[in-house]
Design a protein around this motif. Structure first.
Motif, mmCIF file in Angstrom:
data_model
loop_
_atom_site.group_PDB
_atom_site.id
_atom_site.type_symbol
_atom_site.label_atom_id
_atom_site.label_comp_id
_atom_site.label_asym_id
_atom_site.label_seq_id
_atom_site.Cartn_x
_atom_site.Cartn_y
_atom_site.Cartn_z
ATOM 1 N N THR A 194 0.836 -1.206 0.000
ATOM 2 C CA THR A 194 0.000 0.000 0.000
ATOM 3 C C THR A 194 0.870 1.255 0.000
ATOM 4 O OG1 THR A 194 -1.802 -1.115 1.164
ATOM 5 C CG2 THR A 194 -1.753 1.289 1.295
ATOM 6 N N GLY A 195 1.924 1.249 0.806
ATOM 7 C CA GLY A 195 2.834 2.389 0.843
ATOM 8 C C GLY A 195 3.514 2.613 -0.498
ATOM 9 N N PHE A 196 3.977 1.532 -1.123
ATOM 10 C CA PHE A 196 4.658 1.659 -2.411
ATOM 11 C C PHE A 196 3.709 2.213 -3.474
ATOM 12 C CE2 PHE A 196 6.048 -0.194 -6.503
ATOM 13 C CZ PHE A 196 7.266 0.454 -6.603
ATOM 14 N N VAL A 197 2.511 1.652 -3.550
ATOM 15 C CA VAL A 197 1.534 2.120 -4.544
ATOM 16 C C VAL A 197 1.142 3.573 -4.262
ATOM 17 C CG1 VAL A 197 -0.823 1.776 -5.407
ATOM 18 C CG2 VAL A 197 0.688 -0.188 -5.096
ATOM 19 N N GLY A 198 0.941 3.905 -2.987
ATOM 20 C CA GLY A 198 0.624 5.294 -2.631
ATOM 21 C C GLY A 198 1.729 6.242 -3.041
ATOM 22 N N GLY A 199 2.978 5.826 -2.837
ATOM 23 C CA GLY A 199 4.110 6.654 -3.249
ATOM 24 C C GLY A 199 4.155 6.857 -4.750
ATOM 25 N N LEU A 200 3.874 5.798 -5.502
ATOM 26 C CA LEU A 200 3.858 5.922 -6.961
ATOM 27 C C LEU A 200 2.755 6.879 -7.418
ATOM 28 C CD1 LEU A 200 4.351 2.238 -8.217
ATOM 29 C CD2 LEU A 200 6.060 4.065 -8.125
ATOM 30 N N VAL A 201 1.557 6.662 -6.911
ATOM 31 C CA VAL A 201 0.404 7.467 -7.351
ATOM 32 C C VAL A 201 0.584 8.930 -6.960
ATOM 33 C CG1 VAL A 201 -2.070 7.864 -6.984
ATOM 34 C CG2 VAL A 201 -1.226 5.549 -7.369
ATOM 35 N N PHE A 202 0.936 9.176 -5.705
ATOM 36 C CA PHE A 202 1.019 10.559 -5.252
ATOM 37 C C PHE A 202 2.312 11.232 -5.700
ATOM 38 C CE2 PHE A 202 -2.420 8.859 -2.773
ATOM 39 C CZ PHE A 202 -3.349 9.875 -2.893
ATOM 40 N N GLY A 203 3.350 10.462 -5.971
ATOM 41 C CA GLY A 203 4.547 11.021 -6.604
ATOM 42 C C GLY A 203 4.223 11.517 -8.009
ATOM 43 N N PHE A 204 3.443 10.711 -8.732
ATOM 44 C CA PHE A 204 3.008 11.122 -10.071
ATOM 45 C C PHE A 204 2.122 12.366 -9.989
ATOM 46 C CE2 PHE A 204 -0.194 10.951 -13.459
ATOM 47 C CZ PHE A 204 0.636 11.100 -14.555
#
Length: 171
Positions: free
Chosen positions: A26-36
């Motif tokens: 969840t943290g990794f996906v959140g980082g990808l989405v919100f980084g984008f």
């Protein structure tokens, strides 16, 4: 013998991921989405900073960091750093099933990045030099990020507890 092996293989269940593993994903996906989304905010001039401002440009001045490769690498780096952020939330706040805790966590993260760690990232101007659009946009982004990561982890934790209690009650 060959049919018995196939039957046994078909009857095998996959072991579910542990709660900690799901939290880190969840943290990794959140980082990808919100980084984008941070890059989108920068692209549309809602923010003066982008993830590559503090993850790449603070230490690397190569020309490629201003192109799509720099953006892509900074989004992946944000996802990797977000694993640690999710782990911290998992350790300290997973039992709190309230989206407001995630929002507060996002504000705390924003304060850490833009106030406490600002001297570490020379490419980010001091907080007093940022324009109001950047401050508001990045706070909102961090609130959404904290809410996503925090509530997802808390919900998963509490849902797992309820499932365990239901299974114990059935036995």
């Amino acid at each position: 013998m060959g049919n018995e092996d196939k039957q046994l293989e078909q009857n095998k269940r996959e072991e579910p991921l542990s709660l900690l593993s799901r939290s880190l994903i969840t943290g990794f996906v959140g980082g990808l989405v919100f980084g984008f989304l941070g890059i989108v905010l920068y692209f549309f001039n809602f923010s003066e900073v982008t993830p590559k401002s503090y993850l790449l440009r603070s230490w690397i001045t190569a020309e490629w960091t201003d192109r799509w490769l720099g953006n892509a690498l900074s989004v992946v780096m944000t996802g990797l750093l977000s694993i640690g952020v999710a782990f911290v939330y998992y350790i300290f706040f997973k039992k709190i099933e309230n989206f407001l805790m995630g929002a507060v966590y996002g504000v705390i993260l924003w304060g850490i990045v833009f106030y406490l760690l600002q001297p570490v990232f020379p490419n980010i101007p001091p907080l007093t030099d940022l324009n109001m659009y950047t401050i508001v946009s990045t706070i909102c982004l961090y609130i959404l990020y904290g809410t996503f990561v925090g509530y997802s982890i808390s919900y998963d934790y509490n849902d797992t507890l309820h499932q365990l209690k239901d299974n114990e009650a059935q036995n």
